[in-house]
Design a protein around this motif. Structure first.
Motif, short mmCIF file in Angstrom:
data_model
loop_
_atom_site.label_atom_id
_atom_site.label_comp_id
_atom_site.label_asym_id
_atom_site.label_seq_id
_atom_site.Cartn_x
_atom_site.Cartn_y
_atom_site.Cartn_z
N LYS A 136 1.47 7.93 0.54
CA LYS A 136 1.95 8.14 2.08
C LYS A 136 3.39 8.59 2.01
CE LYS A 136 -0.50 3.79 3.64
NZ LYS A 136 -0.93 4.20 4.71
N ASP A 196 -5.81 6.53 -0.38
CA ASP A 196 -5.08 5.80 0.78
C ASP A 196 -6.15 5.06 1.64
OD1 ASP A 196 -3.06 4.44 2.02
OD2 ASP A 196 -2.65 6.37 3.36
N ALA A 197 -7.17 5.56 1.47
CA ALA A 197 -8.58 4.57 2.14
C ALA A 197 -8.90 3.36 1.04
CB ALA A 197 -9.36 5.57 2.55
N GLU A 198 -8.05 2.54 0.70
CA GLU A 198 -8.23 1.64 -0.31
C GLU A 198 -8.86 0.21 0.31
OE1 GLU A 198 -5.39 1.92 1.14
OE2 GLU A 198 -4.93 -0.16 1.53
N ASP A 203 0.63 -0.87 -0.08
CA ASP A 203 0.01 -0.12 0.05
C ASP A 203 0.74 1.07 -0.11
OD1 ASP A 203 -1.92 1.94 0.49
OD2 ASP A 203 -2.34 1.56 2.48
ZN ZN Z 1 -4.12 3.01 2.41
#
Ligand code: ZN
Ligand code: BES
Ligand code: ZN
Length: 497
Positions: free
Chosen positions: A267, A337-339, A260
């Motif tokens: 990130k 990023d909220a995957e 991720d």
């Molecule tokens: Zn993430």
């Protein structure tokens, strides 16, 4: 893979088998079992002297080796006799193994720390094998320095308990390996291969959907996240039918995000490497299925693992994009990023549509916020069914794998409403991020199906540099570095494996 595979049972006396060291327990105030007294006598009574001098007190965590010409004795503290529970047995067994390894003693004979206690032999085997785990697959230099434990024998009548503990601990070690392999090895393809291997062994039906099929079926969450990587995504399905097909299956769903980067909402570089552990939810599920293949419990279990990388390729999904999940709901992506929740949305929808689950459990390294809330001590849980949550808490107690429930009140559920789509993939800024993620997932579980979500972001792996608040040192059977394999034992207890 480097760990002890089995703990052997014997009913022979300690003096009748060859061993490098004899491990015995010491209760508080220096109380010894008959066997401990016997070993000590043969050694010349050093242990009793140490107890008298106060060098050994029998407190938890204590361990010491005594040497004589013919034998070595390893004493481990067990604490108060009346408080000796399964977790203390697991820890003491782990301490014994860790101490033996440190002293390069390869063959251990152990007394049974608790006789006539349900599950005691199982716990002792679990502690021993889990403590023997090392991840050395990528060390090619100075291999001669790698010490391997060869044999642990426990004197017990409960042969089947030892066997069960050994099988479960092997499954946990398998899951640790999956977690520890880097992103360029533990790819979605590799997870699918491992699922097929387990399936073959356990007579399970395994199906794997590839990118084309994922898109065609309308799994817009998984397809959306996978758009940014050339690494082929997989949607992995395993069915284990251990009893009548009319009995509802328990469904296990695991986040298999093999790396991720955060995607376009990238990130920071520092610690980004740790995002190879973002598939630890899928490792819980595959670990549980690994154990099920061996234990063959009379239950039905379905495992679902949506798996992909989250990268930043030319076709990557973007903030503002709208995706359509497998249950038809539309999702506004406000942070790539909220995957995890996006790929889980399809898996939970799939489980709801194609099975009549007794319940659904999902496991995911889902939010950094769970570490803010609970530190590295407990897994955050949320759900829709009090009876199921109660069961989860009870299995948590039995296995000493801590969980703590967070509320899924409707006030939180409003936070993921989108202005232009059905839902958005983040909640209100800086507020209850773990609950917002749970509220999002709830949208994809059909009403009426009991469901429990496990956010394992704080408990899935360890890192001695940040010394996770002393949590690591508490449990001698958990590695201080890398994947923990946590929660698998809880799941196996819950599903009556
Ligand atoms: Zn993430
Ligand atoms: N895999 C991460 C969660 C995570 C972070 C696990 C740190 C372990 C350690 C997840 O995909 C993520 O990035 N979540 C975001 C959500 C946010 C954008 C709403 C997070 O927690 O920051
Ligand atoms: Zn993630």
């Amino acid at each position: 893979m480097a760990h002890l595979k089995t703990v052997s049972a014997t009913t022979k006396n300690w003096s009748e088998l060859p061993a490098d060291v004899i491990a015995v327990g010491v209760f508080s105030k220096g109380e010894l079992s008959p066997m401990a007294k016997d070993v000590d006598k043969t050694l010349g009574g050093q242990l009793q002297i140490s107890i008298k001098n106060g060098d050994i007190t029998g407190r938890k965590g204590e361990s010491m080796i005594f040497y004589s010409e013919k034998h070595r004795l390893l004493a481990v503290g067990l604490g108060e006799k009346k408080n000796l529970d399964l977790e203390q047995i697991r820890r003491a067994s782990g301490t014994a193994v860790k101490t033996a390894i440190r002293n390069k003693l390869a063959n251990i004979f152990m007394e049974e720390f608790a006789q006539d206690k349900d599950g005691a032999a199982q716990a002792q085997a679990e502690g021993a094998i889990l403590a023997s785990y090392q991840f050395l697959d990528y060390k090619t230099m100075n291999k001669q320095n790698n010490f391997m434990l060869k044999k642990v024998t426990v004197r017990t009548w409960d042969r089947s308990g030892l066997k069960k503990g050994s099988l479960i601990a092997n499954a946990v070690c398998f899951a640790r390996d999956l977690g520890n392999h880097p992103g360029n090895v533990a790819t979605p393809t590799k997870l699918a291969q491992e699922a097929r291997k387990i399936g073959k062994r356990g007579k399970m039906r395994v199906r794997v959907f590839d990118r084309a099929k994922i898109i065609k079926m309308g799994m817009g969450g998984l397809a959306g996240v996978a758009a940014g990587t050339d690494e082929p995504p997989k949607f992995i399905l395993m069915e284990y039918w251990g009893t009548k097909k009319t009995e509802k299956p328990k469904v296990l769903v695991g986040k298999g995000l093999t790396f991720d980067s955060g995607g376009i909402s990238i990130k920071p570089a520092s610690k980004m490497d740790e995002m190879k552990f973002d598939m630890c939810g899928s490792a819980v599920v595959l670990g549980a299925m690994h154990a099920i293949a061996d234990l063959k419990p009379k239950v039905n279990v379905v495992a679902i693992v949506p798996s992909t990388e989250n990268l930043n390729g030319a076709k990557a999904y973007k903030p503002g994009d709208i995706l359509k999940a497998y249950n038809g709901k539309t999702i506004e992506v406000l942070n790539t990023d909220a995957e995890g929740r996006l790929i889980l949305a399809d898996a939970l929808s799939y489980a709801s549509k194609h099975y009549k689950p007794e319940y659904i459990l999902d496991f995911a390294t889902l939010t950094g916020a769970v570490v803010v809330a609970l530190g590295y001590v407990a897994t955050g849980i949320m759900g829709t069914d009090d009876t199921l949550i109660k069961k989860v808490k009870s299995s948590s107690k039995t296995t000493a794998e801590r969980v703590w429930e967070l509320p899924l009140w409707k006030e939180y559920c409003h936070q993921i409403r989108s202005k232009i789509a059905d839902v958005k993939n983040i909640g209100a800024p800086m507020q209850a991020g773990t609950i917002a993620a749970g509220a999002f997932l709830k949208e994809f579980v059909k009403d009426g199906i009991p469901w429990c979500h496990f956010d394992i972001a704080g408990t899935a792996w360890n890192d001695s540099e940040t010394d996770k608040g002393g949590v690591i040192r508490e449990k001698p059977y958990t590695p201080i570095e890398g994947a923990s394999g946590n929660i698998i034992r809880l799941v196996l207890d819950l599903i009556d494996a």
